[in-house]
Motif scaffolding. Structure first.
Motif, PDB file in Angstrom:
ATOM      1  N   SER A 239      28.412  35.672  -0.782  1.00 42.03           N
ATOM      2  CA  SER A 239      29.205  35.066   0.292  1.00 42.03           C
ATOM      3  C   SER A 239      28.900  35.633   1.668  1.00 42.03           C
ATOM      4  O   SER A 239      29.226  34.994   2.671  1.00 42.03           O
ATOM      5  CB  SER A 239      30.703  35.269   0.006  1.00 42.03           C
ATOM      6  N   PHE A 240      28.307  36.832   1.732  1.00 42.88           N
ATOM      7  CA  PHE A 240      28.184  37.512   3.020  1.00 42.88           C
ATOM      8  C   PHE A 240      26.766  38.029   3.257  1.00 42.88           C
ATOM      9  O   PHE A 240      26.129  38.576   2.359  1.00 42.88           O
ATOM     10  CB  PHE A 240      29.172  38.676   3.094  1.00 42.88           C
ATOM     11  N   ASP A 241      26.334  37.861   4.502  1.00 43.53           N
ATOM     12  CA  ASP A 241      25.046  38.411   4.920  1.00 43.53           C
ATOM     13  C   ASP A 241      25.161  39.886   5.283  1.00 43.53           C
ATOM     14  O   ASP A 241      24.158  40.607   5.290  1.00 43.53           O
ATOM     15  CB  ASP A 241      24.543  37.656   6.150  1.00 43.53           C
ATOM     16  N   LEU A 242      26.372  40.313   5.620  1.00 43.12           N
ATOM     17  CA  LEU A 242      26.619  41.695   6.035  1.00 43.12           C
ATOM     18  C   LEU A 242      27.973  42.140   5.505  1.00 43.12           C
ATOM     19  O   LEU A 242      28.964  41.414   5.625  1.00 43.12           O
ATOM     20  CB  LEU A 242      26.607  41.790   7.561  1.00 43.12           C
ATOM     21  N   VAL A 243      28.015  43.309   4.900  1.00 45.06           N
ATOM     22  CA  VAL A 243      29.267  43.946   4.473  1.00 45.06           C
ATOM     23  C   VAL A 243      29.314  45.322   5.118  1.00 45.06           C
ATOM     24  O   VAL A 243      28.301  46.027   5.176  1.00 45.06           O
ATOM     25  CB  VAL A 243      29.371  44.062   2.942  1.00 45.06           C
ATOM     26  N   ALA A 244      30.486  45.712   5.610  1.00 48.01           N
ATOM     27  CA  ALA A 244      30.669  47.036   6.197  1.00 48.01           C
ATOM     28  C   ALA A 244      31.898  47.692   5.583  1.00 48.01           C
ATOM     29  O   ALA A 244      32.869  47.014   5.216  1.00 48.01           O
ATOM     30  CB  ALA A 244      30.823  46.944   7.707  1.00 48.01           C
ATOM     31  N   ALA A 245      31.859  49.001   5.476  1.00 48.05           N
ATOM     32  CA  ALA A 245      33.002  49.780   5.005  1.00 48.05           C
ATOM     33  C   ALA A 245      33.036  51.076   5.790  1.00 48.05           C
ATOM     34  O   ALA A 245      32.081  51.854   5.744  1.00 48.05           O
ATOM     35  CB  ALA A 245      32.912  50.061   3.508  1.00 48.05           C
ATOM     36  N   ALA A 246      34.116  51.299   6.517  1.00 48.38           N
ATOM     37  CA  ALA A 246      34.243  52.473   7.385  1.00 48.38           C
ATOM     38  C   ALA A 246      35.264  53.444   6.803  1.00 48.38           C
ATOM     39  O   ALA A 246      36.459  53.317   7.034  1.00 48.38           O
ATOM     40  CB  ALA A 246      34.664  52.054   8.788  1.00 48.38           C
ATOM     41  N   GLY A 247      34.793  54.383   6.015  1.00 44.05           N
ATOM     42  CA  GLY A 247      35.684  55.401   5.465  1.00 44.05           C
ATOM     43  C   GLY A 247      36.667  54.890   4.444  1.00 44.05           C
ATOM     44  O   GLY A 247      37.569  55.620   4.038  1.00 44.05           O
ATOM     45  N   SER A 248      36.519  53.650   4.009  1.00 40.41           N
ATOM     46  CA  SER A 248      37.507  53.060   3.115  1.00 40.41           C
ATOM     47  C   SER A 248      37.195  53.271   1.642  1.00 40.41           C
ATOM     48  O   SER A 248      38.110  53.314   0.810  1.00 40.41           O
ATOM     49  CB  SER A 248      37.634  51.559   3.398  1.00 40.41           C
ATOM     50  N   LEU A 249      35.928  53.413   1.290  1.00 39.71           N
ATOM     51  CA  LEU A 249      35.582  53.548  -0.123  1.00 39.71           C
ATOM     52  C   LEU A 249      35.965  54.911  -0.686  1.00 39.71           C
ATOM     53  O   LEU A 249      35.905  55.120  -1.904  1.00 39.71           O
ATOM     54  CB  LEU A 249      34.086  53.289  -0.332  1.00 39.71           C
ATOM     55  N   ASN A 250      36.354  55.849   0.185  1.00 38.94           N
ATOM     56  CA  ASN A 250      36.812  57.169  -0.283  1.00 38.94           C
ATOM     57  C   ASN A 250      38.086  57.070  -1.100  1.00 38.94           C
ATOM     58  O   ASN A 250      38.465  58.026  -1.774  1.00 38.94           O
ATOM     59  CB  ASN A 250      37.051  58.088   0.916  1.00 38.94           C
TER      60      ASN A 250
ATOM     61  N   ARG B  95      27.697  35.568   8.307  1.00 38.31           N
ATOM     62  CA  ARG B  95      29.014  35.953   7.798  1.00 38.31           C
ATOM     63  C   ARG B  95      29.049  37.444   7.478  1.00 38.31           C
ATOM     64  O   ARG B  95      28.126  37.968   6.844  1.00 38.31           O
ATOM     65  CB  ARG B  95      29.361  35.159   6.527  1.00 38.31           C
ATOM     66  N   ALA B  96      30.115  38.105   7.902  1.00 39.27           N
ATOM     67  CA  ALA B  96      30.271  39.541   7.661  1.00 39.27           C
ATOM     68  C   ALA B  96      31.648  39.820   7.080  1.00 39.27           C
ATOM     69  O   ALA B  96      32.629  39.145   7.405  1.00 39.27           O
ATOM     70  CB  ALA B  96      30.070  40.335   8.942  1.00 39.27           C
ATOM     71  N   LEU B  97      31.724  40.847   6.251  1.00 37.97           N
ATOM     72  CA  LEU B  97      32.972  41.299   5.632  1.00 37.97           C
ATOM     73  C   LEU B  97      33.189  42.763   5.965  1.00 37.97           C
ATOM     74  O   LEU B  97      32.292  43.583   5.811  1.00 37.97           O
ATOM     75  CB  LEU B  97      32.899  41.128   4.108  1.00 37.97           C
ATOM     76  N   ASP B  98      34.408  43.085   6.390  1.00 35.83           N
ATOM     77  CA  ASP B  98      34.807  44.467   6.681  1.00 35.83           C
ATOM     78  C   ASP B  98      35.798  44.896   5.612  1.00 35.83           C
ATOM     79  O   ASP B  98      36.935  44.404   5.567  1.00 35.83           O
ATOM     80  CB  ASP B  98      35.443  44.531   8.068  1.00 35.83           C
ATOM     81  N   ILE B  99      35.398  45.819   4.742  1.00 34.51           N
ATOM     82  CA  ILE B  99      36.232  46.246   3.616  1.00 34.51           C
ATOM     83  C   ILE B  99      37.127  47.402   4.040  1.00 34.51           C
ATOM     84  O   ILE B  99      36.659  48.409   4.552  1.00 34.51           O
ATOM     85  CB  ILE B  99      35.354  46.679   2.422  1.00 34.51           C
ATOM     86  N   GLY B 100      38.427  47.263   3.784  1.00 38.94           N
ATOM     87  CA  GLY B 100      39.378  48.297   4.167  1.00 38.94           C
ATOM     88  C   GLY B 100      39.514  48.359   5.666  1.00 38.94           C
ATOM     89  O   GLY B 100      39.350  49.412   6.281  1.00 38.94           O
ATOM     90  N   CYS B 101      39.853  47.234   6.277  1.00 38.05           N
ATOM     91  CA  CYS B 101      39.736  47.090   7.731  1.00 38.05           C
ATOM     92  C   CYS B 101      40.875  47.715   8.510  1.00 38.05           C
ATOM     93  O   CYS B 101      40.818  47.766   9.742  1.00 38.05           O
ATOM     94  CB  CYS B 101      39.644  45.610   8.082  1.00 38.05           C
ATOM     95  N   GLY B 102      41.924  48.200   7.845  1.00 39.76           N
ATOM     96  CA  GLY B 102      43.023  48.813   8.574  1.00 39.76           C
ATOM     97  C   GLY B 102      43.666  47.833   9.525  1.00 39.76           C
ATOM     98  O   GLY B 102      43.984  46.698   9.174  1.00 39.76           O
ATOM     99  N   ALA B 103      43.833  48.231  10.776  1.00 37.94           N
ATOM    100  CA  ALA B 103      44.475  47.376  11.774  1.00 37.94           C
ATOM    101  C   ALA B 103      43.541  46.327  12.343  1.00 37.94           C
ATOM    102  O   ALA B 103      43.982  45.452  13.097  1.00 37.94           O
ATOM    103  CB  ALA B 103      45.031  48.237  12.908  1.00 37.94           C
ATOM    104  N   GLY B 104      42.261  46.400  12.014  1.00 38.08           N
ATOM    105  CA  GLY B 104      41.310  45.404  12.468  1.00 38.08           C
ATOM    106  C   GLY B 104      40.348  45.871  13.538  1.00 38.08           C
ATOM    107  O   GLY B 104      39.507  45.094  13.995  1.00 38.08           O
TER     108      GLY B 104
END
Length: 267
Positions: A105-116, A47-56
């Motif tokens: 809940s997640f084995d992988l979390v990603a955030a691409a420029g969203s935590l700014n 399971r992976a979560l993309d934080i601040g995913c924008g349009a996807g």
């Protein structure tokens, strides 16, 4: 790649835009995919979560790394094309500072420029909370496509572009090496600077820059019409692309983090 989103005039989120959502969905170069190819995970996860995913687009880029992917986005307007962009993913409205998921809940979390755009300490603590004990956090970002391998013409043009279409407020710089991770529940495992070269035609680049948030915000404020913005960008870019296609370089980074109590290496 939004989280709480930059704010424009009268508190409007700069990302609350149908036009911007369409551009992020269909006109962005494949930079997310290229950066995530550099992630040195041992194997695909559950399971992976993309934080601040924008349009996807960043959510879709996680598909090779996980069996089940969720994109989290606080601005509903950005998700209008989600089924076209990432048909196998699930999407949830929410903010990084209060992730609507159970612990581990997640084995992988990603955030691409969203935590700014976030309260960083709260967001990082939430990432640690929802990660499994053996989980991995991929924190990455990349600059706008302002450089070329064939001279300085694009960099010079981009300076005039930024003057013509000023940046919106809300974004704050994030330097991974200066993150205060003590107390967040995370530790840094690996960091790499990355350059992503993308071959682009004039039309490719024009669609890309017209979908930048500063252009969309100028149009929303009434400073320009969409036609005026396109005419200016096209007219000034013709000379830059006079030789045809150009290799545009997107400069970014990829940081790999893990729960602080995990002594195992993920990379």
């Amino acid at each position: 790649m939004t989280t709480s989103g930059g704010t424009g005039d009268r508190g409007r989120s700069a990302y609350d835009s149908e036009r911007l959502a369409a551009s992020y969905a269909f006109d962005r170069p494949p930079v997310h995919q290229q950066i995530l190819k550099s992630a040195r995970l041992k194997r695909p996860v559950g399971r992976a979560l993309d934080i601040g995913c924008g349009a996807g687009v960043s959510t879709a880029a996680l598909a090779p790394l996980a069996e089940y992917v969720i994109g989290l986005e606080p601005v509903p307007a950005m998700l209008v094309h989600r089924r076209s962009v990432a048909p196998s993913a699930r999407f949830v409205i929410g903010a990084a500072e209060g992730l609507p998921f159970a612990p581990a809940s997640f084995d992988l979390v990603a955030a691409a420029g969203s935590l700014n755009y976030t309260d960083l300490s709260s967001a990082l603590a939430e990432v640690a909370r929802v990660l499994t004990p053996e989980g991995t956090f991929l924190l990455y970002d990349f600059s706008q496509g302002r450089y070329s391998r064939t001279g300085d013409a694009l960099a010079t043009w981009f300076k005039s572009f930024q003057q013509r279409f000023p940046s919106v407020s809300g974004w704050r710089p994030l330097v991974v090496q200066e993150l205060r991770l003590a107390g967040t529940g995370l530790r840094l495992l690996d960091y790499a600077d990355i350059e992503i070269p993308i071959q682009m035609s004039l039309d490719d680049y024009l669609r890309y820059v017209l979908g930048e948030v500063n252009v969309d915000s100028a149009i929303a404020r009434g400073d320009d019409s969409a036609e005026q913005a396109r005419d200016w960008c096209h007219r000034t870019l013709v000379e830059v692309f006079r030789s045809g296609e150009m290799t545009v370089v997107f400069r970014g980074y990829l940081a790999t983090l893990a729960p602080a109590g995990n002594g195992c290496s993920h990379v």
